[in-house]
Design a protein around this motif. Structure first.
Motif, mmCIF file in Angstrom:
data_model
loop_
_atom_site.group_PDB
_atom_site.id
_atom_site.type_symbol
_atom_site.label_atom_id
_atom_site.label_comp_id
_atom_site.label_asym_id
_atom_site.label_seq_id
_atom_site.Cartn_x
_atom_site.Cartn_y
_atom_site.Cartn_z
ATOM 1 N N GLU A 72 1.186 -1.275 0.118
ATOM 2 C CA GLU A 72 -0.281 -0.050 0.026
ATOM 3 C C GLU A 72 0.894 1.503 -0.369
ATOM 4 N N GLU A 73 1.886 1.573 1.435
ATOM 5 C CA GLU A 73 2.863 2.408 0.684
ATOM 6 C C GLU A 73 3.466 2.309 -0.814
ATOM 7 N N LEU A 74 4.427 1.815 -0.995
ATOM 8 C CA LEU A 74 3.635 1.412 -2.778
ATOM 9 C C LEU A 74 3.302 2.293 -3.446
ATOM 10 N N ASP A 75 2.559 1.486 -3.537
ATOM 11 C CA ASP A 75 0.542 2.003 -4.311
ATOM 12 C C ASP A 75 1.152 3.819 -3.979
ATOM 13 N N LYS A 76 0.998 4.527 -3.110
ATOM 14 C CA LYS A 76 1.138 5.952 -2.576
ATOM 15 C C LYS A 76 2.159 6.061 -4.030
#
Length: 505
Positions: free
Chosen positions: A315-319
């Motif tokens: 999810e952090e990489l998604d951001k």
């Protein structure tokens, strides 16, 4: 929008997405490793469940709750720091005890280190009837495994770097706490090698520590890691009057903390930028495995916490507009019993068969370099990957003393200080602080109240050339060897002399 740390060749693949945008997903393989690996794009948020696959839920659905220590927290919640250090009393002596596995520092240390490891009943669980064989069995296994293990340690310089790295982490954590106006002494206690946890406790007593924060250096909780160290502490605390009166608290796991998640994402992003086509790289999370029975029968939360951790990192990489395919597998299994699947070696082989050419290994359960990263991943799994058709291999380094990671650990310590010695904290207060709190005894009592006794790994006999039969044959053989050794030690004669086959000397 440009992708940070990506080279120009990848910039064309970047676009603006919402936080929960669809992303290419590499589903985990089934436990029999027979299902094919396929790429898919999911229309909503992805989350992990106990069946080992990534699933999705609708936009309006709430995430399921699960137990973290004593408190139920949302599955996807990130822990952020919001408590000041003003709660520290100036006349208190604050200590932080870092718990870790330990590792042999020389080749001569390998066999006794392995003995300590396998003598731990949280590592090898014998049925109650056979628990008296724990140490003889540990001696047998450690002697048998020592030659191969020595080869592995020799290939990484003749010993484990774990102690030196953990000492460096302790030093940096102490500096960081001081910068946050919390003067504290940081101690290192290893479970299976020097400095042993018992040695650290003796130093804590000599230094007159009055408030202690126990911080296992395992992001996710497991029976066999944090649980084993905490059970040892529980025994030590019960037997020592000084420790009984010393206020303390435990942070049993911290994989959901924002600083840790961002630090891991930073390392992954940096390594992706080294590939010619970063967007085509499969992110391969490799975690240390545990026996399947620990999870399914004993209620070990390790698998659920690991899957949640991977989701939070993605999810952090998604951001950051990084939408790579990814998967999770488990390494380092030993013995005949079934461990968490998919196994790392099988997953790598299957990815090669499916045409994956770029793979980035992420040692997700390790915060320090040691034998499992430097030899098992860097040598064995890399060679397997290249032989399986994967052309480009990369590996994310362990966190070590990465500044954001150390700062986040310091924040976790600061947040826990107001609750040191507070044995009755309301669920609301704990939820607001987002720090799993409680004494060693409380934490383990809560955990034990929700688990069943772990059964023997094999509970049913099967005829023929089966794993069950071989397991029981092996057990019978070990018992027979032990009986013969005891006979020879107690009588001074071997069984051939006892039975009159050979004449007595």
């Amino acid at each position: 929008m440009n992708c940070p740390a990506m080279n120009a060749s990848a910039s064309s693949s970047c676009s603006s997405y919402s936080t929960f945008r669809p992303r290419p997903l590499l589903p985990q393989m089934s436990q029999d490793s027979q299902r094919s690996v396929q790429y898919s794009r999911l229309p909503s948020e992805v989350f992990a469940t106990s069946d080992g696959y990534h699933h999705h839920r609708g936009w309006g659905e709430k995430p399921p709750l699960r137990l973290v220590g004593k408190h139920s927290l949302p599955l996807r919640a990130l822990v952020t720091s919001n408590i000041s250090s003003s709660a520290v009393i100036s006349d208190e002596k604050v200590g932080v005890l870092l718990l870790n596995l330990g590792g042999p520092e020389t080749l001569d240390d390998v066999q006794p280190f392995l003995f300590n490891l396998f003598a731990d009943p949280d590592i090898i669980r014998l049925p109650p009837l056979f628990q008296f064989l724990q140490k003889p069995l540990a001696q047998f296994i450690s002697v048998a495994r020592a030659p191969k293990s020595k080869e592995g340690y020799a290939s990484i310089g003749g010993g484990s770097p774990l102690r030196h790295i953990t000492d460096a982490q302790a030093e940096e954590l102490s500096k960081c706490l001081l910068e946050k106006n919390v003067p504290a002494k940081v101690y290192v206690g290893m479970r299976y090698w020097h400095p042993f946890t018992e040695e650290a406790i003796e130093q804590i007593k000599r230094d007159g520590i009055t408030k202690l924060v126990v911080l296992p250096l395992y992001p996710q909780f497991s029976i066999s890691t944090s649980g084993s160290s905490l059970r040892l502490l529980e025994r030590i605390f019960r037997e020592d009057e000084y420790l009984v009166n010393m206020q303390h608290t435990v942070i049993p796991s911290w994989y959901q903390r924002e600083g840790y998640i961002k630090a891991m994402a930073n390392l992954i992003q940096n390594e992706l930028g080294k590939f010619d086509s970063p967007s085509q790289v499969v992110i391969f999370f490799s975690a240390h495995g545990v026996p399947l029975a620990y999870v399914e029968e004993a209620g070990d939360p390790y698998k659920a916490e690991m899957e949640e951790c991977v989701d939070l990192i993605m999810e952090e990489l998604d951001k950051r507009n990084i939408a790579n395919a990814y998967t999770l597998a488990y390494q380092s299994r030993v013995g005949p019993v079934e461990w968490l699947k998919p196994y790392t070696e099988e997953a790598i082989t299957e990815l090669g068969k499916k045409g994956v050419e770029n793979l980035l290994a992420v040692p997700i359960s390790f915060v320090s370099e040691h034998i499992e990263t430097l030899e098992e991943i860097d040598v064995e799994y890399k060679e397997l990957a290249l032989n399986s058709g994967i052309k480009n291999w990369g590996r994310v380094p362990a966190l070590g003393t990465e500044p954001m990671f150390i700062s986040d650990l310091a924040d976790a310590v600061v947040e826990s200080l107001p609750y040191v010695g507070a044995m009755a904290v309301s669920n609301l207060e704990a939820r607001q602080s987002l720090v799993p709190l409680g004494s060693v005894e409380e934490l383990l009592a809560t955990y034990d109240s929700q688990r069943r006794e772990l059964p023997a790994p094999v509970t049913m006999w099967e005829w023929g050339w089966t794993r069950s039969a071989e397991t029981w044959n092996g057990r019978a053989a070990m018992l027979a060897v032990l009986a013969l050794l005891v006979l020879e030690v107690t009588t001074g004669k071997g069984f051939l002399h006892q039975w009159g086959i050979l004449p007595s000397s």
